[in-house]
Enzyme design. Structure first.
Site, PDB file in Angstrom:
ATOM      1  N   ASP A 133      97.310 128.130  91.319  1.00  0.00           N
ATOM      2  CA  ASP A 133      96.781 128.714  92.559  1.00  0.00           C
ATOM      3  C   ASP A 133      97.601 128.364  93.797  1.00  0.00           C
ATOM      4  O   ASP A 133      97.896 129.232  94.606  1.00  0.00           O
ATOM      5  CB  ASP A 133      95.336 128.276  92.832  1.00  0.00           C
ATOM      6  CG  ASP A 133      94.328 129.082  92.056  1.00  0.00           C
ATOM      7  OD1 ASP A 133      94.741 130.014  91.357  1.00  0.00           O
ATOM      8  OD2 ASP A 133      93.136 128.774  92.148  1.00  0.00           O
ATOM      9  N   CYS A 190      92.021 151.203  83.798  1.00  0.00           N
ATOM     10  CA  CYS A 190      90.807 151.555  84.547  1.00  0.00           C
ATOM     11  C   CYS A 190      90.493 153.043  84.432  1.00  0.00           C
ATOM     12  O   CYS A 190      89.316 153.433  84.477  1.00  0.00           O
ATOM     13  CB  CYS A 190      90.973 151.193  86.023  1.00  0.00           C
ATOM     14  SG  CYS A 190      91.063 149.422  86.343  1.00  0.00           S
ATOM     15  N   CYS A 193      87.476 155.183  86.257  1.00  0.00           N
ATOM     16  CA  CYS A 193      86.338 154.313  86.569  1.00  0.00           C
ATOM     17  C   CYS A 193      86.475 153.726  87.974  1.00  0.00           C
ATOM     18  O   CYS A 193      87.540 153.233  88.354  1.00  0.00           O
ATOM     19  CB  CYS A 193      86.250 153.188  85.546  1.00  0.00           C
ATOM     20  SG  CYS A 193      84.921 152.002  85.864  1.00  0.00           S
ATOM     21  N   CYS A 196      83.755 149.018  90.069  1.00  0.00           N
ATOM     22  CA  CYS A 196      83.950 147.827  90.907  1.00  0.00           C
ATOM     23  C   CYS A 196      83.995 148.201  92.383  1.00  0.00           C
ATOM     24  O   CYS A 196      83.426 147.499  93.235  1.00  0.00           O
ATOM     25  CB  CYS A 196      85.223 147.085  90.505  1.00  0.00           C
ATOM     26  SG  CYS A 196      86.757 148.018  90.675  1.00  0.00           S
ATOM     27  N   CYS A 200      80.909 146.821  95.044  1.00  0.00           N
ATOM     28  CA  CYS A 200      81.213 145.741  95.990  1.00  0.00           C
ATOM     29  C   CYS A 200      80.258 145.819  97.180  1.00  0.00           C
ATOM     30  O   CYS A 200      80.227 146.822  97.901  1.00  0.00           O
ATOM     31  CB  CYS A 200      82.662 145.829  96.470  1.00  0.00           C
ATOM     32  SG  CYS A 200      83.080 144.546  97.677  1.00  0.00           S
ATOM     33  N   CYS A 216      85.710 140.381 101.662  1.00  0.00           N
ATOM     34  CA  CYS A 216      85.373 139.914 100.316  1.00  0.00           C
ATOM     35  C   CYS A 216      84.440 138.709 100.397  1.00  0.00           C
ATOM     36  O   CYS A 216      84.702 137.739 101.118  1.00  0.00           O
ATOM     37  CB  CYS A 216      86.653 139.545  99.569  1.00  0.00           C
ATOM     38  SG  CYS A 216      86.375 138.817  97.933  1.00  0.00           S
ATOM     39  N   CYS A 243      81.706 135.078  94.490  1.00  0.00           N
ATOM     40  CA  CYS A 243      81.065 136.340  94.100  1.00  0.00           C
ATOM     41  C   CYS A 243      81.710 136.852  92.825  1.00  0.00           C
ATOM     42  O   CYS A 243      82.921 136.748  92.644  1.00  0.00           O
ATOM     43  CB  CYS A 243      81.230 137.363  95.227  1.00  0.00           C
ATOM     44  SG  CYS A 243      80.489 138.979  94.869  1.00  0.00           S
ATOM     45  N   CYS A 246      82.303 142.443  91.250  1.00  0.00           N
ATOM     46  CA  CYS A 246      83.283 143.412  90.742  1.00  0.00           C
ATOM     47  C   CYS A 246      83.637 143.138  89.285  1.00  0.00           C
ATOM     48  O   CYS A 246      84.089 144.045  88.569  1.00  0.00           O
ATOM     49  CB  CYS A 246      84.531 143.445  91.618  1.00  0.00           C
ATOM     50  SG  CYS A 246      85.560 141.967  91.549  1.00  0.00           S
ATOM     51  N   CYS A 250      82.424 145.513  85.491  1.00  0.00           N
ATOM     52  CA  CYS A 250      83.620 146.043  84.830  1.00  0.00           C
ATOM     53  C   CYS A 250      83.376 146.255  83.336  1.00  0.00           C
ATOM     54  O   CYS A 250      83.000 145.318  82.623  1.00  0.00           O
ATOM     55  CB  CYS A 250      84.793 145.077  85.034  1.00  0.00           C
ATOM     56  SG  CYS A 250      86.309 145.614  84.200  1.00  0.00           S
TER      57      CYS A 250
END
Length: 332
Positions: A133, A190, A193, A196, A200, A216, A243, A246, A250
């Site tokens: 990260d 995807c 689709c 998501c 949101c 977000c 959160c 999304c 899926c």
């Protein structure tokens, strides 16, 4: 013995990673363009560190002299949700319920590098750097390039085996390993689709693979240091930290597999829910650390967590329901 890509993958499995792929350290032109555009649109909000040396994030050859390969690693963190939260409680995102994943991944990565060094022939020397990260690597893009999955409309990496419930990390090395073909595994796509995007609560997914972090809920509850606008606060519902909406909706996550890493489970950390009033009663950093030390919750600090707790209680009083999508299918 010579260390091959297959050797690295076997070692990664042995130390506890769920996925491993190899890719070259070449710049991905379209990803570089997208990243600079994202910064220019101020979608990174108050995460000003993302503006520092953007060329290092988009040009991996700057990370190490003589870099030969990037080893991309994935760890599944999925765990099922309860369908509803107890009154007066806020929900914690799945990734943060147990022990801080950084600590877990760092331990596994160090073991992996140690095993690779043990297999290095006498007289040969290779360099390694690792990131979880916090490093200047566009990890989802390079995970896609390494064949671990594809990037969905919500900007998450989606794997055929684990959906999007993956922590990613990477090792950059002077080793020259055979790169994986990103098309070797059909991870799906995807297609048409838009679940998501539609689900949101704050409209943060503004385009295919583009998220406005300033809207977000994960950013708002964790990274934003100041108050949250009322319309966005209402969208939080009962989410006190992070959160998953999304990802909940899926279709690629409907066959999710519960993580085998026990320390990521709620019993090893703060749990799935936090009592909002207990959070608001905290007066000192020591009280906060009694709750959060060793977990990802330390990121938001006491002031941020208390702000979130006030929003959770206000939303509950206003009758704003828990909008987390039930994931009964995922837990089967």
């Amino acid at each position: 013995m010579n260390i091959t890509a297959e050797t690295v993958k076997q070692l990664a499995t042995e130390v506890g990673f769920d996925l491993c792929g190899i890719t070259s350290p070449d710049t991905i032109p379209e990803v570089r363009t997208q990243y600079y555009n994202w910064l220019a649109r101020k979608f990174h909000g108050e995460m000003s560190y993302l503006e520092n040396e953007p060329e290092r994030r988009t040009e991996p050859r700057r990370l190490m002299d003589g870099i030969g390969s990037i080893i991309m690693l994935g760890l599944n963190y999925y765990q099922p949700d309860s369908e509803t939260a107890p009154p007066g409680h806020g929900r914690v995102s799945r990734y943060a319920r147990g022990r801080d994943y950084h600590k877990i991944i760092v331990g596994k990565t160090k073991k992996l590098i140690r095993r690779m060094r043990e297999l290095t022939p006498a007289g040969e020397s290779n360099e390694y750097k690792w990131y979880v990260d916090f490093g200047p690597v566009l990890e989802r893009a390079y995970a896609e390039k390494a064949g671990l999955g594809f990037i969905g409309k919500n900007s998450m990496l989606i794997s055929r085996a684990f959906g999007s419930w993956l922590f990613l990390s990477e090792v950059v090395t002077t080793l020259r390993l055979e790169p994986d073909d990103p098309r070797a595994i059909n991870h799906g796509r995807c297609g048409s689709c838009t679940l998501c995007i539609d689900a949101c609560p704050t409209g943060a997914i503004v385009e295919d693979r583009v998220v406005d972090a300033t809207r977000c809920i994960s950013y708002l509850t964790i990274e934003r240091p100041t108050e949250i606008a009322e319309d966005l606060a209402r969208g939080m519902g009962n989410r006190i930290f992070g959160c998953d909406v999304c990802q909940d909706v899926c279709p690629h996550n409907h066959r999710a597999v519960v993580t085998g890493e026990k320390e990521l489970l709620p019993s090893h950390g703060v749990g799935e829910f936090l009592e909002a009033r207990r959070v608001l009663e905290m007066r000192t950093r020591e009280e906060f650390l009694d709750l959060a030390a060793g977990t990802s919750l330390v990121r938001t600090r006491l002031e941020g967590l208390q702000r979130n707790a006030r929003i959770v209680l206000r939303n509950e009083a206003m009758g704003i329901a828990d909008t987390t999508a039930p994931d009964d299918e995922n837990s089967k």
